[in-house]
Design a protein around this motif. Sequence first.
Motif, PDB file in Angstrom:
ATOM      1  N   SER A 163       5.004  -1.513   5.931  1.00  0.00           N
ATOM      2  CA  SER A 163       4.640  -0.160   5.482  1.00  0.00           C
ATOM      3  C   SER A 163       4.772   0.011   3.977  1.00  0.00           C
ATOM      4  O   SER A 163       4.639   1.124   3.467  1.00  0.00           O
ATOM      5  N   SER A 164       5.028  -1.078   3.235  1.00  0.00           N
ATOM      6  CA  SER A 164       5.174  -0.982   1.785  1.00  0.00           C
ATOM      7  C   SER A 164       4.813  -2.316   1.150  1.00  0.00           C
ATOM      8  O   SER A 164       4.788  -3.360   1.818  1.00  0.00           O
ATOM      9  N   LYS A 165       4.538  -2.281  -0.177  1.00  0.00           N
ATOM     10  CA  LYS A 165       4.265  -3.517  -0.908  1.00  0.00           C
ATOM     11  C   LYS A 165       5.474  -4.447  -0.856  1.00  0.00           C
ATOM     12  O   LYS A 165       5.326  -5.663  -0.689  1.00  0.00           O
ATOM     13  N   GLU A 166       6.645  -3.868  -1.010  1.00  0.00           N
ATOM     14  CA  GLU A 166       7.858  -4.684  -0.986  1.00  0.00           C
ATOM     15  C   GLU A 166       8.014  -5.374   0.368  1.00  0.00           C
ATOM     16  O   GLU A 166       8.424  -6.539   0.444  1.00  0.00           O
TER      17      GLU A 166
END
Length: 363
Positions: free
Chosen positions: A81-84
């Motif tokens: 759910s995130s780039k990280e």
Amino acid sequence: MPLALKFAKHILKFKFDAGTSRGVLKTKEAWILKVCRKDDPKIFGLGEVSTIERLSFDYSVDFEAEFEDLKKSLSQEELPSSKEGIFKLVSRVVSEFRPAIRFGLETALLDLFHGGNFKIFDNSFYNSEKGIPINGLIWMGEKDFMKKQIDEKLKLGFKCIKLKIGAIDFDAECELLKYIRAQYPADQLILRVDANGAFITQDVLKKLDQLAAFELHSIEQPIMPKQPEAMQLVCEKSKVPIALDEELIGVFGKREKTELLRDIKPDYIILKPSLLGGFAATAEWIEIAESQNIGWWITSALESNVGLNAICQFTNEYDYVGHQGLGTGQLFENNIHSPLAIQGEEIVFNQTLSWDFGDLKFN
């Protein structure tokens, strides 16, 4: 919902024999990765696995076998759910010793994360609001061939030119640099040269003394990599600022990167995400370099427009200063058609243009 992976091979053909100090390139192999959710195959992200023979850390890998293994791993994973989260997923399912695959998978997942519209990072480059200044690249060859390239770039308005040197006679290369400087002094034109490790350690400083007369911005990789003591001495003694390039390939881990730059003390580093292991790895190099007051710029490494698009968008995430090395997409006669275009000395993303993959078939 689990992820599904497909892949396709694309052989890029150079418009001319691209000369380097390691030989002449006529074709280049690229793999395009296609990632989607298993329940929604119409929305997908694309990434490129790009290697250069005898340069990339993983150029000799059996990529088809690697991709089959990656298929199995991704079938147990969901889109983060995130780039990280994407960077963590890639580091978990792809070994750091497969930098080209990490770069391709990061790109494909980031594209899918943003809806599958070739948006890798949501920024002013992708939104066609800002271009990126680039250097004009001059390939090795006979003196007349190189001179023709130089004249063409200068007419197009490039304010920074980079010459590949080390393949023809050194005196002839100096004559080319003298020819350029006779027309364009240093306050009008930035000159970079790239030796690709062509000089031998015994006479490198003598050659650098000669090159200093042309007021060069920098020279990339004057001697072969993996000679840390010799390279440190070159950086200390050279009258021309030194940029490390091939020296960074195959260096993994923050500690190893930090020690390399601390020990050698270059003026600049050249960052090629597809050779270094993707965007997370490149961002780590930037963080370390800036902490040591070392300059940097980002360069493509003969990727198709799929990889080049991703690298341009990543570059635009930074408040960079100076010209980047992102013009290699013009080198191929069968590149994947894209919205990337060169306007003056800038590369831009023209959203009025479309992508076209021709007859590319995914397995």
